[in-house]
Design a protein around this motif. Structure first.
Motif, short mmCIF file in Angstrom:
data_model
loop_
_atom_site.label_atom_id
_atom_site.label_comp_id
_atom_site.label_asym_id
_atom_site.label_seq_id
_atom_site.Cartn_x
_atom_site.Cartn_y
_atom_site.Cartn_z
N ARG A 16 0.83 -1.21 0.00
CA ARG A 16 0.00 0.00 0.00
C ARG A 16 0.86 1.26 0.00
O ARG A 16 0.63 2.16 -0.78
CB ARG A 16 -0.92 -0.05 1.21
N ALA A 17 1.87 1.33 0.92
CA ALA A 17 2.69 2.54 1.04
C ALA A 17 3.94 2.23 1.86
O ALA A 17 4.01 1.23 2.55
CB ALA A 17 1.89 3.65 1.71
N PHE A 19 6.97 4.24 4.47
CA PHE A 19 7.24 5.43 5.29
C PHE A 19 8.60 5.31 5.95
O PHE A 19 9.07 4.22 6.24
CB PHE A 19 6.16 5.58 6.36
N GLU A 24 4.99 7.52 11.26
CA GLU A 24 4.33 7.97 10.03
C GLU A 24 3.41 6.88 9.49
O GLU A 24 2.30 7.16 9.04
CB GLU A 24 5.36 8.34 8.97
N ALA A 25 3.88 5.64 9.52
CA ALA A 25 3.08 4.51 9.04
C ALA A 25 1.83 4.36 9.91
O ALA A 25 0.72 4.16 9.39
CB ALA A 25 3.90 3.23 9.04
N CYS A 26 1.98 4.48 11.21
CA CYS A 26 0.83 4.39 12.12
C CYS A 26 -0.16 5.51 11.86
O CYS A 26 -1.38 5.29 11.83
CB CYS A 26 1.29 4.44 13.58
N GLY A 27 0.33 6.73 11.66
CA GLY A 27 -0.53 7.86 11.37
C GLY A 27 -1.33 7.66 10.10
O GLY A 27 -2.52 7.99 10.04
N TYR A 28 -0.69 7.11 9.08
CA TYR A 28 -1.37 6.83 7.81
C TYR A 28 -2.53 5.86 8.03
O TYR A 28 -3.65 6.10 7.58
CB TYR A 28 -0.36 6.25 6.82
N VAL A 29 -2.25 4.77 8.74
CA VAL A 29 -3.28 3.75 8.97
C VAL A 29 -4.37 4.28 9.89
O VAL A 29 -5.56 4.08 9.64
CB VAL A 29 -2.65 2.45 9.53
N ALA A 31 -5.42 7.25 10.20
CA ALA A 31 -6.24 8.22 9.46
C ALA A 31 -7.33 7.53 8.63
O ALA A 31 -8.29 8.18 8.21
CB ALA A 31 -5.36 9.08 8.56
N LEU A 32 -7.20 6.23 8.42
CA LEU A 32 -8.20 5.46 7.68
C LEU A 32 -9.31 4.95 8.60
O LEU A 32 -10.21 4.25 8.15
CB LEU A 32 -7.53 4.28 6.96
#
Length: 65
Positions: A16-17, A19, A24-29, A31-32
């Motif tokens: 998926r992405a 980081f 940063e990876a935790c923040g991305y997830v 935010a979903l």
């Protein structure tokens, strides 16, 4: 580096992405808006997020080649 994968089953997952940091990876997830987000106590730098509809997002440390 930390990679985020999405999974719909035991043997199926897709990238998926990526980081630079675990945060940063935790923040991305997060935010979903997962239903549940849990850190993996046995594997530092890894986490699982359970999404509405049954999708699972996995954060893993990328291994250098």
């Amino acid at each position: 580096m930390f990679a985020v994968y999405e999974s719909t089953g035991v043997m199926h997952r897709s990238f998926r992405a990526s980081f630079a940091t675990f945060g940063e990876a935790c923040g991305y997830v997060e935010a979903l808006h997962p239903i549940c987000f849990e850190l993996d106590a046995d594997h530092p730098g890894c986490a699982d997020a359970y999404m509405p509809g049954g999708m699972i997002f996995v954060i893993e440390a990328e291994v250098a080649a």
